[in-house]
Design a protein around this motif. Structure first.
Motif, PDB file in Angstrom:
ATOM      1  N   ILE A   1       0.839  -1.203   0.000  1.00 13.33           N
ATOM      2  CA  ILE A   1       0.000   0.000   0.000  1.00 13.33           C
ATOM      3  C   ILE A   1       0.872   1.251   0.000  1.00 13.33           C
ATOM      4  O   ILE A   1       0.607   2.225  -0.728  1.00 13.33           O
ATOM      5  N   TYR A   2       1.931   1.220   0.825  1.00 13.58           N
ATOM      6  CA  TYR A   2       2.836   2.364   0.920  1.00 13.58           C
ATOM      7  C   TYR A   2       3.495   2.668  -0.428  1.00 13.58           C
ATOM      8  O   TYR A   2       3.465   3.811  -0.906  1.00 13.58           O
ATOM      9  N   ILE A   3       4.079   1.652  -1.062  1.00 11.90           N
ATOM     10  CA  ILE A   3       4.789   1.865  -2.322  1.00 11.90           C
ATOM     11  C   ILE A   3       3.824   2.246  -3.444  1.00 11.90           C
ATOM     12  O   ILE A   3       4.101   3.152  -4.250  1.00 11.90           O
ATOM     13  N   ALA A   4       2.671   1.573  -3.482  1.00 15.24           N
ATOM     14  CA  ALA A   4       1.709   1.848  -4.557  1.00 15.24           C
ATOM     15  C   ALA A   4       1.116   3.251  -4.459  1.00 15.24           C
ATOM     16  O   ALA A   4       0.924   3.928  -5.476  1.00 15.24           O
ATOM     17  N   THR A   5       0.832   3.708  -3.228  1.00 14.88           N
ATOM     18  CA  THR A   5       0.202   5.022  -3.074  1.00 14.88           C
ATOM     19  C   THR A   5       1.200   6.171  -3.159  1.00 14.88           C
ATOM     20  O   THR A   5       0.802   7.307  -3.433  1.00 14.88           O
ATOM     21  N   THR A   6       2.474   5.894  -2.942  1.00 12.68           N
ATOM     22  CA  THR A   6       3.479   6.955  -3.039  1.00 12.68           C
ATOM     23  C   THR A   6       4.130   6.957  -4.424  1.00 12.68           C
ATOM     24  O   THR A   6       3.898   7.861  -5.234  1.00 12.68           O
TER      25      THR A   6
END
Length: 350
Positions: free
Chosen positions: A196-201
């Motif tokens: 979630i962190y990598i995809a949303t950033t």
């Protein structure tokens, strides 16, 4: 006469002695000057070496090279907002720099926080890192991260661009959430939260923030979510999931194939025949190449897995290759590309 001769001899001896003293004094001064010069040279070299070593340590701690994919993405999004040849002006360059500078500072915050929060782990697994090796103190590292965070927010705020400021703010906050070992934080412990962190950033906010900044703040145009933009964000997000879940190998390969499939489908909608051919054949070739390389990955070998992980990053930068001839890109192709090449030209966006 004898007395006069003795007196003359006496004065001569004194003069000779005086000359000898002057010579010794001059020699002593020269020797002292030479020693002082050598000492100054050594001090200057020591200062120069200290500055050089300090810059090397700072470079290793901040890892600005990690910003290359982010700068690549920002550049691609900036190009995507170009509608006519006259858009490629100093205004465009200035807007691009307004994105790149805070983005690089944002990456320094991310990398620095990662080292600060993983200090004890890195002392065992990565003792060569500046913080873990003691080349830089914890306080100095914290100061660099705090300063970089402040400068990224201040610079983006001074541009007057809402999309840019909130992109920097969101990513700086998520960097803390991802790395800080506090209750309900440290998302890196969970593969799902990491994804979630990598995809949303990296997959969403970074490219979208750059696009909206160029579109609304630089060119003063209304926000239009064109097909190239939507496809780009979708493909980016899928590849971010692949990077986050690289250990789940079979699923990663499936996700990569989906991403390439979407790119190929987008290519079939192009109004230009040469565009269709280049997009379809190019992405199909990359997909086959990746599947071929995947056959040689030894999942039990850390080096083999790491090599494939880096290959994914490289292909991710190439995956954002698609023709900017959908919606806003049509004008760009007609005004810039067609006069230069009748055979067609593929825009490498990322």
């Amino acid at each position: 006469m004898k007395s006069s001769h003795s007196l003359t001899h006496h004065y001569k001896v004194i003069e000779e002695g005086s000359d000898s003293q002057k010579y010794r004094s001059k020699f002593s001064i020269n020797a002292t000057s030479g020693q002082s010069f050598n000492q100054e040279a050594r001090d200057q070299k020591s200062i120069s070496d200290s500055i050089k070593n300090g810059l090397i340590v700072l470079y290793r701690f901040t890892r600005p090279y990690s910003a290359i994919p982010i700068v690549h993405a920002a550049t691609a999004m900036a190009i995507l907002t170009v509608e006519k040849f006259s858009d490629l002006s100093l205004v465009f360059v200035n807007g691009w720099l307004q994105v790149v500078i805070p983005y690089v500072l944002m990456i320094i915050v991310n990398c620095g926080l990662n080292e600060l929060c993983d200090l004890e782990i890195d002392k065992i697994n990565k003792p060569h890192l500046p913080l873990a090796s003691g080349a830089i103190s914890f306080g100095t590292g914290a100061a660099i991260v705090a300063l970089s965070s402040f400068l990224s927010l201040w610079f983006s705020w001074m541009t007057g661009s809402g999309p840019l400021f909130w992109t920097i703010f969101y990513n700086n906050v998520l960097a803390v959430v991802y790395s800080a070992d506090l209750p309900f934080l440290r998302w890196k412990k969970s593969s799902i939260l990491t994804a979630i962190y990598i995809a949303t950033t990296v997959g969403m906010s970074v490219p979208l923030g750059a696009f909206l900044h160029m579109q609304t703040s630089v060119f003063k145009r209304p926000t239009i979510f064109s097909r190239p933009l939507i496809l780009s964000l979708t493909v980016l997000s899928i590849f971010c999931l692949v990077i986050a879940w690289i250990k789940v190998f079979s699923m990663c390969i499936t996700l990569v194939n989906i991403a390439y499939g979407l790119a190929i489908i987008a290519g079939t909608t192009s109004p230009f025949l040469w565009s269709k051919l280049i997009t379809i054949l190019g992405h199909a070739g990359l997909a086959l190449f990746l599947r071929h390389q995947a056959q040689f990955v030894d999942l039990k070998s850390k080096d083999s897995t790491q090599a494939f992980y880096m290959l994914i990053w490289k292909i991710k930068m190439q995956l954002h290759c698609y023709i900017v001839d959908l919606r806003s890109g049509v004008t760009f192709v007609k005004e810039v590309v067609s006069p230069l090449s009748k055979a067609g030209f593929m825009f490498v966006l990322f």
